[in-house]
Design a protein around this motif. Structure first.
Motif, PDB file in Angstrom:
ATOM      1  N   VAL A  88      18.323  59.782 -45.452  1.00 49.52           N
ATOM      2  CA  VAL A  88      16.604  58.896 -46.746  1.00 49.52           C
ATOM      3  C   VAL A  88      16.081  60.164 -47.057  1.00 49.52           C
ATOM      4  CG1 VAL A  88      15.181  57.736 -46.316  1.00 49.52           C
ATOM      5  CG2 VAL A  88      17.299  57.159 -44.783  1.00 49.52           C
ATOM      6  N   ILE A  89      16.189  61.018 -46.492  1.00 51.05           N
ATOM      7  CA  ILE A  89      15.119  62.743 -46.930  1.00 51.05           C
ATOM      8  C   ILE A  89      15.738  63.208 -48.043  1.00 51.05           C
ATOM      9  CG2 ILE A  89      14.222  64.997 -46.206  1.00 51.05           C
ATOM     10  CD1 ILE A  89      14.151  62.959 -43.214  1.00 51.05           C
ATOM     11  N   ALA A  90      17.123  63.286 -47.813  1.00 53.04           N
ATOM     12  CA  ALA A  90      17.491  63.455 -49.385  1.00 53.04           C
ATOM     13  C   ALA A  90      17.293  62.842 -50.322  1.00 53.04           C
ATOM     14  CB  ALA A  90      19.116  63.570 -48.995  1.00 53.04           C
ATOM     15  N   ALA A  91      17.269  61.251 -50.363  1.00 52.00           N
ATOM     16  CA  ALA A  91      17.101  60.166 -51.460  1.00 52.00           C
ATOM     17  C   ALA A  91      16.006  60.490 -51.536  1.00 52.00           C
ATOM     18  CB  ALA A  91      17.226  58.631 -50.970  1.00 52.00           C
ATOM     19  N   PHE A  92      15.284  60.439 -50.689  1.00 53.62           N
ATOM     20  CA  PHE A  92      13.513  60.941 -51.492  1.00 53.62           C
ATOM     21  C   PHE A  92      13.254  61.864 -52.400  1.00 53.62           C
ATOM     22  CE2 PHE A  92      11.448  58.341 -47.703  1.00 53.62           C
ATOM     23  CZ  PHE A  92      10.714  57.936 -48.845  1.00 53.62           C
ATOM     24  N   ARG A  93      14.531  63.467 -52.103  1.00 55.91           N
ATOM     25  CA  ARG A  93      14.432  64.079 -52.831  1.00 55.91           C
ATOM     26  C   ARG A  93      15.370  63.621 -54.336  1.00 55.91           C
ATOM     27  NH1 ARG A  93      16.326  68.237 -49.529  1.00 55.91           N
ATOM     28  NH2 ARG A  93      14.989  68.012 -48.000  1.00 55.91           N
ATOM     29  N   GLU A  94      15.913  63.227 -54.290  1.00 56.85           N
ATOM     30  CA  GLU A  94      17.102  62.794 -54.713  1.00 56.85           C
ATOM     31  C   GLU A  94      15.975  62.394 -56.610  1.00 56.85           C
ATOM     32  OE1 GLU A  94      21.342  60.955 -56.569  1.00 56.85           O
ATOM     33  OE2 GLU A  94      20.774  61.647 -53.985  1.00 56.85           O
ATOM     34  N   HIS A  95      15.716  61.068 -55.588  1.00 56.80           N
ATOM     35  CA  HIS A  95      15.392  59.815 -56.785  1.00 56.80           C
ATOM     36  C   HIS A  95      13.158  59.740 -56.546  1.00 56.80           C
ATOM     37  CE1 HIS A  95      18.970  57.688 -56.674  1.00 56.80           C
ATOM     38  NE2 HIS A  95      18.792  58.615 -55.208  1.00 56.80           N
ATOM     39  N   GLY A  96      13.214  61.217 -56.298  1.00 56.80           N
ATOM     40  CA  GLY A  96      11.823  61.321 -56.311  1.00 56.80           C
ATOM     41  C   GLY A  96      10.249  61.241 -57.523  1.00 56.80           C
ATOM     42  N   ASP A  97      11.378  61.503 -58.878  1.00 53.68           N
ATOM     43  CA  ASP A  97      10.321  61.093 -60.048  1.00 53.68           C
ATOM     44  C   ASP A  97      10.058  59.110 -60.285  1.00 53.68           C
ATOM     45  OD1 ASP A  97       9.475  64.260 -60.091  1.00 53.68           O
ATOM     46  OD2 ASP A  97      11.307  63.823 -61.845  1.00 53.68           O
ATOM     47  N   GLU A  98      11.739  58.984 -59.886  1.00 56.93           N
ATOM     48  CA  GLU A  98      11.765  57.638 -59.962  1.00 56.93           C
ATOM     49  C   GLU A  98      10.806  56.375 -59.280  1.00 56.93           C
ATOM     50  OE1 GLU A  98      16.327  56.929 -61.069  1.00 56.93           O
ATOM     51  OE2 GLU A  98      15.796  56.522 -59.447  1.00 56.93           O
ATOM     52  N   LEU A  99      10.608  57.296 -57.741  1.00 54.63           N
ATOM     53  CA  LEU A  99      10.097  56.443 -56.762  1.00 54.63           C
ATOM     54  C   LEU A  99       8.759  56.433 -56.980  1.00 54.63           C
ATOM     55  CD1 LEU A  99      12.367  57.045 -54.036  1.00 54.63           C
ATOM     56  CD2 LEU A  99      11.744  54.918 -54.227  1.00 54.63           C
ATOM     57  N   TRP A 100       8.338  57.626 -57.356  1.00 58.66           N
ATOM     58  CA  TRP A 100       6.818  58.023 -57.779  1.00 58.66           C
ATOM     59  C   TRP A 100       6.297  57.215 -58.839  1.00 58.66           C
ATOM     60  CZ3 TRP A 100       2.668  59.659 -55.156  1.00 58.66           C
ATOM     61  CH2 TRP A 100       1.768  59.362 -56.156  1.00 58.66           C
ATOM     62  N   ARG A 101       6.837  57.071 -60.050  1.00 63.80           N
ATOM     63  CA  ARG A 101       7.262  56.092 -60.754  1.00 63.80           C
ATOM     64  C   ARG A 101       6.541  54.886 -60.457  1.00 63.80           C
ATOM     65  NH1 ARG A 101      11.237  55.527 -63.778  1.00 63.80           N
ATOM     66  NH2 ARG A 101      11.000  53.612 -62.759  1.00 63.80           N
ATOM     67  N   ALA A 102       7.183  54.458 -59.804  1.00 62.16           N
ATOM     68  CA  ALA A 102       7.715  53.115 -58.899  1.00 62.16           C
ATOM     69  C   ALA A 102       6.322  52.595 -58.295  1.00 62.16           C
ATOM     70  CB  ALA A 102       9.007  52.416 -58.460  1.00 62.16           C
ATOM     71  N   THR A 103       6.402  53.197 -58.271  1.00 57.66           N
ATOM     72  CA  THR A 103       5.233  53.657 -56.605  1.00 57.66           C
ATOM     73  C   THR A 103       3.694  53.150 -57.474  1.00 57.66           C
ATOM     74  OG1 THR A 103       6.538  55.081 -54.977  1.00 57.66           O
ATOM     75  CG2 THR A 103       3.966  54.022 -54.821  1.00 57.66           C
ATOM     76  N   LEU A 104       3.722  53.886 -58.413  1.00 62.65           N
ATOM     77  CA  LEU A 104       2.155  53.698 -58.752  1.00 62.65           C
ATOM     78  C   LEU A 104       2.075  52.751 -59.406  1.00 62.65           C
ATOM     79  CD1 LEU A 104       2.087  57.483 -60.631  1.00 62.65           C
ATOM     80  CD2 LEU A 104       0.766  56.431 -58.903  1.00 62.65           C
ATOM     81  N   ASN A 105       3.337  52.375 -59.860  1.00 63.88           N
ATOM     82  CA  ASN A 105       3.336  51.412 -60.951  1.00 63.88           C
ATOM     83  C   ASN A 105       3.346  49.627 -60.137  1.00 63.88           C
ATOM     84  OD1 ASN A 105       3.995  51.964 -63.305  1.00 63.88           O
ATOM     85  ND2 ASN A 105       6.181  51.747 -63.573  1.00 63.88           N
ATOM     86  N   THR A 106       4.435  49.895 -58.722  1.00 65.16           N
ATOM     87  CA  THR A 106       3.718  49.082 -58.390  1.00 65.16           C
ATOM     88  C   THR A 106       2.003  48.805 -57.422  1.00 65.16           C
ATOM     89  OG1 THR A 106       5.575  48.914 -57.182  1.00 65.16           O
ATOM     90  CG2 THR A 106       3.965  47.720 -55.711  1.00 65.16           C
ATOM     91  N   THR A 107       1.229  50.225 -56.994  1.00 66.23           N
ATOM     92  CA  THR A 107       0.370  49.826 -56.484  1.00 66.23           C
ATOM     93  C   THR A 107      -0.980  49.520 -58.014  1.00 66.23           C
ATOM     94  OG1 THR A 107       1.208  52.673 -55.834  1.00 66.23           O
ATOM     95  CG2 THR A 107      -1.124  51.754 -56.082  1.00 66.23           C
ATOM     96  N   ALA A 108      -0.843  49.752 -59.031  1.00 68.22           N
ATOM     97  CA  ALA A 108      -1.264  49.341 -60.350  1.00 68.22           C
ATOM     98  C   ALA A 108      -1.125  47.971 -60.250  1.00 68.22           C
ATOM     99  CB  ALA A 108      -0.782  49.777 -61.735  1.00 68.22           C
ATOM    100  N   GLY A 109      -0.651  46.983 -59.658  1.00 69.12           N
ATOM    101  CA  GLY A 109      -0.343  45.941 -60.056  1.00 69.12           C
ATOM    102  C   GLY A 109      -0.643  45.112 -58.886  1.00 69.12           C
ATOM    103  N   ALA A 110      -0.658  46.100 -57.712  1.00 69.66           N
ATOM    104  CA  ALA A 110      -1.257  45.674 -56.411  1.00 69.66           C
ATOM    105  C   ALA A 110      -2.647  45.208 -56.216  1.00 69.66           C
ATOM    106  CB  ALA A 110      -0.943  45.807 -55.234  1.00 69.66           C
ATOM    107  N   THR A 111      -3.104  46.465 -56.996  1.00 74.19           N
ATOM    108  CA  THR A 111      -4.934  47.648 -56.819  1.00 74.19           C
ATOM    109  C   THR A 111      -5.669  45.619 -58.263  1.00 74.19           C
ATOM    110  OG1 THR A 111      -4.039  49.400 -56.655  1.00 74.19           O
ATOM    111  CG2 THR A 111      -6.457  48.985 -57.228  1.00 74.19           C
ATOM    112  N   LEU A 112      -4.868  46.082 -58.646  1.00 71.88           N
ATOM    113  CA  LEU A 112      -5.312  45.125 -60.591  1.00 71.88           C
ATOM    114  C   LEU A 112      -5.760  43.729 -59.684  1.00 71.88           C
ATOM    115  CD1 LEU A 112      -4.027  46.861 -63.692  1.00 71.88           C
ATOM    116  CD2 LEU A 112      -6.088  47.012 -62.924  1.00 71.88           C
ATOM    117  N   GLY A 113      -4.334  43.627 -59.348  1.00 66.95           N
ATOM    118  CA  GLY A 113      -4.632  41.844 -58.855  1.00 66.95           C
ATOM    119  C   GLY A 113      -5.063  41.712 -57.596  1.00 66.95           C
ATOM    120  N   PHE A 114      -5.484  43.025 -57.046  1.00 68.69           N
ATOM    121  CA  PHE A 114      -6.131  42.521 -55.900  1.00 68.69           C
ATOM    122  C   PHE A 114      -7.916  42.148 -56.576  1.00 68.69           C
ATOM    123  CE2 PHE A 114      -8.697  44.685 -52.037  1.00 68.69           C
ATOM    124  CZ  PHE A 114      -8.703  44.086 -51.347  1.00 68.69           C
TER     125      PHE A 114
END
Lengths: 279, 264
Positions: free
Chosen positions: B44-70
């Motif tokens: 799982v840690i390796a996956a974080f390293r491998e897909h780091g950029d992707e996951l970070w971008r996805a997290t930011l997008n979800t954070t944006a949706g969650a924050t705006l909606g909230f």
């Protein structure tokens, strides 16, 4: 909340409030207060006592203007200066509520404000300039002995202290009429006795006219110069007892045989009223 | 540090270590064919390293949706609650529908929303908004109409204006109720954004959020990455709830009974 503005003269220049055949009912409901007539002189301390449902609290709400009178008249006198004894009263309608304060059964403090802010609330709502506020608030707090607690929040205080804050808040605008609706009913007996003494000590200095609702005969005799015994269903004035014990009254008053005779007398009258009421 | 404090850190840390150990033990006891079902913690840690950029971008997008909606839900529900509390007529008319909508699973609106505003952040924000809105509106309205009767009379006695009554009495008195709603909404916002993204997300434009990423990883059988996505969701939820709990503490701890300490 309109009182009939009346042209009838007051009974005398020393009159603070006059009830003239006051009736109160809510909508088409039963009559709560019926044909209630009473003249309160300035500086009177009037205790209202009687079985539950006799309209004691309702009478206070009528005086406070929180609820309109349905029949009869409620007449206030007003003087412009605080030293009202030397002033000739003039008749006014409900504008007298400026000079009136209410102490509820519960302390009814705003829990999110400090003690000092709670006491300042009437000044805030009335937009008293902030330059005067500090002095008025600290005077009122000193009066009830809570100066060291001024920055506390209500939840940090004991029941007796909360009630003191409530009294300080009522006194902060120097009212001429003080309405107290069983303010010490929830306190233990020692605290209650103590607060009764403090209330009378404050009265020595400020001489308001007080209406005090209570269930305790001993409290009524200790505090009041006039006790109004009421009967219920509908609420009527049953008897008035004059308490001839001299002021200032102190804990020693409670050992006075005359005090005990009065407590007995009022208790018996109250019992007879309750017998009538419960039929 | 006092002994109690050390324990309150040490014990959860030990429980976490134990959990990872059990996880590892289960994994090694699985036969080779089934090991893909439960990736090792290291994978799982390796996956974080491998897909780091992707996951970070996805997290930011979800954070944006969650924050705006909230935030939108907070603003709109507060305004509506004020209106509902001011007029018994409005309240009687609309309150039943508020309760009814609260019981409706908002997610059924997702396909309609996609039709109306298109997939992506807009849809995710609206879904989050709808999910957060009702607990906030119901609680705040309840708080605004539950003001102590005696306090209202006190304000009337001093001839407070309606404005003073609302600002100085009704709103502060409603704060504990409001924060109850806010805490519920804070747990719902990241979930709402995630589920919204799962059903109405899009790879177009911003590249989608964590929900959309979940679909991609599962279709590609990247199970360690799925676990990493779950961990990111967990972190997001934690930040939301911790933020609201802190705000609630800052606002209420001095005076509200729910924060009463033994020493006061």
């Amino acid at each position: 909340m309109s009182f009939a503005v009346t042209t009838n003269p007051l009974a005398s220049s020393s009159t603070a409030i006059e009830f003239r055949s006051v009736e109160k009912r809510y909508g088409q409901g039963p009559v709560i207060v019926d044909d209630f007539s009473l003249t309160a002189a300035r500086g009177d301390f009037i205790a209202l006592i009687g079985p539950s449902g006799c309209g004691k609290s309702t009478l206070l709400k009528l005086v406070a203007g929180l609820s309109p009178v349905t029949r009869g008249e409620l007449i206030f006198s007003k003087s412009s200066a605080s030293n009202f004894i030397t002033q000739a009263p003039t008749l006014v309608s409900d504008s007298t509520h400026d000079d009136l304060a209410y102490v509820f059964q519960e302390p009814t403090l705003l829990p999110w404000l400090t003690v000092a802010q709670n006491v300042a609330l009437p000044l805030d709502l009335r937009r008293v300039p902030s330059t005067q506020r500090t002095t008025l608030v600290s005077d009122a707090l000193a009066l009830v002995g809570l100066t060291p607690r001024s920055e506390y929040y209500p939840r940090q205080l004991s029941g007796g202290q909360k009630m003191r804050v409530s009294i300080a808040r009522a006194l902060v605008l120097s009212p001429q009429i003080l309405l107290l609706d069983e303010p010490f009913g929830a306190l233990d007996e020692m605290t209650r006795d103590h607060l009764n003494e403090e209330l009378l000590a404050i009265r020595e200095r400020l001489r308001w006219t007080a209406f005090f609702v209570t269930h305790s005969v001993a409290e009524a005799v200790f505090l009041a110069n006039r006790i109004i015994i009421m009967s219920a269903n509908p609420g009527r004035l049953h008897r008035e007892i004059r308490v001839e014990l001299p002021y200032p009254r102190t804990p020693a008053t409670r050992r006075d045989p005359a005090y005990h005779r009065l407590v007995d007398e009022v208790s018996q009258l109250l019992r007879s009223v309750e017998d009538i009421t419960t039929g | 540090m006092p002994r109690q404090k050390i324990f309150s850190f040490l014990l959860p840390a030990l429980a976490g270590a134990l959990f990872i150990a059990i996880w590892h033990f289960i994994r090694v006891s699985l036969s080779e064919d089934f090991r893909f079902l439960l990736p090792a913690p290291t994978e799982v840690i390796a996956a974080f390293r491998e897909h780091g950029d992707e996951l970070w971008r996805a997290t930011l997008n979800t954070t944006a949706g969650a924050t705006l909606g909230f935030l939108a839900a907070v603003a709109v529900s507060f305004t509506l609650s004020l209106l509902l509390s001011l007029s018994p007529l409005v309240r009687v008319t609309f309150y039943p529908y508020l309760m009814l909508l609260q019981m409706t699973p908002i997610i059924v609106f997702a396909p309609i929303l996609v039709l109306w505003v298109g997939p992506g952040l807009k849809s995710v924000t609206i879904i989050t908004f709808l999910i957060c809105f009702f607990p906030l509106a119901v609680n705040t309205t309840q708080g605004l109409v539950s003001t102590d009767r005696n306090l209202v009379e006190l304000f009337r006695l001093y001839r407070a204006t309606k404005f003073q009554e609302i600002l100085r009495l009704r709103i502060p008195a409603a704060l504990p109720y409001f924060f109850t709603g806010l805490r519920i909404a804070a747990t719902l916002a990241p979930i709402g954004a995630l589920v919204g993204d799962y059903t109405a997300g899009s790879s177009a434009g911003d590249g989608g959020g964590l929900g959309f990423q979940t679909i991609i990883y599962s279709s590609q059988a990247k199970y360690p990455a799925l676990f990493a996505t779950a961990a990111a969701c967990c972190a997001l939820g934690f930040i939301f709830v911790a933020g609201v709990l802190s705000l609630s503490w800052l606002t209420l701890h001095k005076w509200h009974d729910s924060y009463e300490r033994a020493d006061t």
